[in-house]
Structures are given as structure tokens and as C-alpha cells.
Design a protein around this motif. Sequence first.
Motif, PDB file in Angstrom:
ATOM      1  N   ILE A  20      -7.424  13.237  13.154  1.00  0.00           N
ATOM      2  CA  ILE A  20      -7.437  13.164  14.614  1.00  0.00           C
ATOM      3  C   ILE A  20      -7.203  11.740  15.133  1.00  0.00           C
ATOM      4  N   ASP A  21      -7.536  10.724  14.344  1.00  0.00           N
ATOM      5  CA  ASP A  21      -7.353   9.354  14.834  1.00  0.00           C
ATOM      6  C   ASP A  21      -5.875   9.013  15.016  1.00  0.00           C
ATOM      7  N   SER A  22      -5.025   9.484  14.115  1.00  0.00           N
ATOM      8  CA  SER A  22      -3.592   9.209  14.262  1.00  0.00           C
ATOM      9  C   SER A  22      -2.956  10.133  15.303  1.00  0.00           C
ATOM     10  N   LYS A  23      -3.542  11.319  15.501  1.00  0.00           N
ATOM     11  CA  LYS A  23      -2.977  12.284  16.447  1.00  0.00           C
ATOM     12  C   LYS A  23      -3.375  12.000  17.895  1.00  0.00           C
ATOM     13  N   LEU A  64     -17.198  13.231  25.820  1.00  0.00           N
ATOM     14  CA  LEU A  64     -17.688  12.998  24.457  1.00  0.00           C
ATOM     15  C   LEU A  64     -16.584  12.564  23.498  1.00  0.00           C
ATOM     16  N   PHE A  65     -15.312  12.904  23.827  1.00  0.00           N
ATOM     17  CA  PHE A  65     -14.219  12.448  22.964  1.00  0.00           C
ATOM     18  C   PHE A  65     -14.188  10.930  22.863  1.00  0.00           C
ATOM     19  N   GLU A  99     -18.017  14.532  15.480  1.00  0.00           N
ATOM     20  CA  GLU A  99     -16.883  13.611  15.299  1.00  0.00           C
ATOM     21  C   GLU A  99     -17.191  12.213  15.833  1.00  0.00           C
ATOM     22  N   SER A 100     -18.320  12.076  16.500  1.00  0.00           N
ATOM     23  CA  SER A 100     -18.647  10.824  17.172  1.00  0.00           C
ATOM     24  C   SER A 100     -18.903   9.696  16.180  1.00  0.00           C
ATOM     25  N   VAL A 108     -27.273  16.721  13.646  1.00  0.00           N
ATOM     26  CA  VAL A 108     -26.041  17.509  13.641  1.00  0.00           C
ATOM     27  C   VAL A 108     -25.075  16.985  12.585  1.00  0.00           C
ATOM     28  N   THR A 109     -24.653  17.862  11.688  1.00  0.00           N
ATOM     29  CA  THR A 109     -23.718  17.455  10.631  1.00  0.00           C
ATOM     30  C   THR A 109     -22.462  18.310  10.617  1.00  0.00           C
ATOM     31  N   GLY A 110     -22.381  19.328  11.449  1.00  0.00           N
ATOM     32  CA  GLY A 110     -21.211  20.203  11.483  1.00  0.00           C
ATOM     33  C   GLY A 110     -20.923  20.660  12.899  1.00  0.00           C
ATOM     34  N   LYS A 111     -19.900  21.496  13.028  1.00  0.00           N
ATOM     35  CA  LYS A 111     -19.457  21.961  14.340  1.00  0.00           C
ATOM     36  C   LYS A 111     -20.429  22.973  14.943  1.00  0.00           C
TER      37      LYS A 111
END
Length: 320
Positions: A20-23, A64-65, A99-100, A108-111
Amino acid sequence: MLDVFFTVDVEVWCGGWDDIDSKFPDAFQRYIYGTTSRGSYGLPYQLHQLREHGLTGVFFVEPLFSTRFGLDPLTEIVGLVQEHGNEVQLHLHTEWVDESRQSLLDSVTGKKQFLRYFSLEEQTTLIKAGARLIEEAGGPCVKAFRAGSFGFNRDTLRALARNHIAFDSSYNASMFGPDSGISPGVPLVEPVEFEGIYEYPMTVFHSSARSLRHVQLTACSYREMEGLLWQALRSDRRAFVILSHNFELLNGSMTRPDDIVVSRFRKLCAFLDRHRDCFRVRGFDGLIPSLACTQPAPLVSPVWKTGLRILEQGIRRGFD
């Protein structure tokens, strides 16, 4: 006069969670500016059309993104909305929590896709973090909230009260509203107060199939929206809440404008401008709530308008 809320959920997605960082830079340009070979049809286009017709939109901005990609893109979004005289309010998509790069929630460790999957304490923390990010990006003190994908529950209202946010617009009777724990057995279609919070539910209606449908730019024809607005006015409804997104004027692949939806938006803006003696397009700033004593039945759209919408939607899919 009927209060009309044209609400826009402002979000950025990267088409998945890998790399996601490159996208993100391309995704930001695509989702926010909507640049195509025929011009740009993203957030600035919506803001320009609203200003051209003297209308105020409510932009529920997802912040939050920015805990992954930095505050600058969020500041850019907030600046665009405020520059055109519209409201910035808070929207949360909890898919960003894991993702933060900041520690939002230690456990929290997952979606977790919906806010309702979090405890009251966790929801309180996330809403506080989101409101703080909006302010750090140059926005106002948040007064209204909408949960991502309408995935809220009664604890969400309690968490909002703890954060001194007076208004919520997460209730959608066609999606998660009926099992949210708010008003069980009685679908909400008009503003009410629960847990000290003023709930302004999505406007929903029965189509020919009798199933509930919420009023959204991509999901309703212009004729349906116009007819429903007149129907709501005649039946003395207190509020009419319309949904859109920052990317809704683009086709599914986001390569060109969706001409049918662009036309709906322009016609709707012109209609609301032309009939401002009947419809007051506003936000939550300075709003004195007008609450319903009882909940009426949802609005109803006639069969022939449903048929035309189905035809329009078929044409849209054919050009996607």
C-alpha cells in the motif's frame, strides 16, 4: 421547509492491502482528484458544483489513513473542503487500525471491518483519535460522525457522547440499522435522540420490490430523488439525508466520468438551488435538532421510476 443534508463520505483506498505504501500516491490522486482524459471528476468537481449552486455539503472525512501515510494528504483534503465553504465532519473506516504506524489500539493485530466490532472503550479511543486528526489537519472541532459502511451500534453513540460529538448519521435502515441495538423493532427514518446523541438516519425508501433502499447518488435515478424530496416535504418530514462519495462521479474502474451519475448530480444541485424556498440544504453546524415523536413509514417510489432506474443502471454497467 425540509432540511436536506447532502453528505459525502471522503475516503482513499489502495485496491487491497498489499504494497500500500507504493500504491498510495496514485490512489490518492485517483480517489481525491478523479483525473481522467476527459477532465477531473473527484472531490474538487463536487465542491465546485455545490458552490456554483450556493449549496452546503457535509463531508464526512476518513482520517485514519493518515496514521499510515502522514498528515499532509489529510490536510490537503480538509483544506479543499473548507476552501469551498463546506462542512468537515468525521468518518471512520476501522480497516486502517492495524495498518497504522501509530499505536491506536494496543490489542488490535488484524482487520476488523466495522466499528461495531470494537468495545465501547476502543470505540471511544478511535473516535477521539479521528477527531484529533481532523483538527491537526486544520479542520474544526467535530460535531457530527458517520461510521464506515454504517457499521455502528449503540456503544458508538455512547462513545460519541464521551467525545462531545452531538450528531450521528450512521443509522441506515437498509443495512446495519435494524440490528444496531438502537430502536429495536422500529426502523428509524427521522431524527431522534439516543444516549444523548441526535441521530440523523439515512433517508430510505421502498422501491417496486418493496425492499428498502437508501438515497445515494449512484443507487437512485434523478427522478426518484426528486420525487422522494417532494414526498418528504408534503409529509412534513424533518430531514432528508442523501449519500455520496468523493469518487462516485467516476466509473467503476475510475478511468472516466460516469456520465449518468454526473448528470444526476448536476440536476440534483440545480433542483435544490431552484427550490430553496422548500428545501434548506445545510450541515450540522448551528443545527437545532427537530426530532420526531414517532417514526413514519419509509417513503415509497413508484414502479415506473424504479423501472427507469433499472434501465439507467444497466446502461451504466454496459459502459463500465
